[in-house]
Write an enzyme that holds these catalytic residues in place. Structure first.
Site, PDB file in Angstrom:
ATOM      1  N   CYS A  87       6.817   5.926   3.823  1.00  0.00           N
ATOM      2  CA  CYS A  87       6.445   5.612   4.942  1.00  0.00           C
ATOM      3  C   CYS A  87       5.329   4.610   5.084  1.00  0.00           C
ATOM      4  O   CYS A  87       5.061   3.704   5.650  1.00  0.00           O
ATOM      5  CB  CYS A  87       5.811   6.900   5.787  1.00  0.00           C
ATOM      6  SG  CYS A  87       7.403   7.899   6.098  1.00  0.00           S
ATOM      7  N   CYS A 103       3.774  10.688   3.514  1.00  0.00           N
ATOM      8  CA  CYS A 103       4.883   9.992   3.115  1.00  0.00           C
ATOM      9  C   CYS A 103       4.697   8.811   2.427  1.00  0.00           C
ATOM     10  O   CYS A 103       4.309   7.928   3.249  1.00  0.00           O
ATOM     11  CB  CYS A 103       5.956  10.085   4.098  1.00  0.00           C
ATOM     12  SG  CYS A 103       7.575   9.072   3.901  1.00  0.00           S
TER      13      CYS A 103
END
Length: 107
Positions: free
Chosen positions: A32, A29
């Site tokens: 992230c 991600c």
């Protein structure tokens, strides 16, 4: 550096600290990965607060915790007080916004 949280130690962390911020993340991600240094900075900046823990939990490696908290999107940041979910944010936020939320919970 933020605390590494796992399925095995999450309950203990929630029991030990009054306020806990947990970043549910995944290595694939991009938001992230971009948020990770911010979480580490917050952990360092708040190291003098003994009743606070700031950590990250990899949802790919800790599917039990991700499932029990209904994580559907990452990053998801959960704020706990006395072991209970108080608030959550899905998506990236600024360091200032996250610190403000922590300040509110710690006051």
């Amino acid at each position: 550096m933020a605390l590494e949280i796992t399925d095995a130690n999450l309950a203990e962390v929630l029991k030990e600290k009054e306020v806990v911020m947990v970043d549910f993340w995944a290595p694939w991600c991009r938001p992230c990965v971009a948020l990770s240094p911010v979480i580490d900075e917050l952990s360092k900046d708040n190291a003098d607060k003994p009743n606070l823990a700031i950590g990250k939990i990899n949802v790919d490696e800790n599917t039990g915790s991700a499932a029990s908290y209904g994580i559907r999107g990452v990053p998801s940041i959960f704020f706990f007080k006395n072991g209970q979910v108080i608030d959550k944010i899905v998506g990236s936020k600024s360091k200032a916004e996250l610190q403000a939320k922590l300040n509110t919970l710690l006051s």
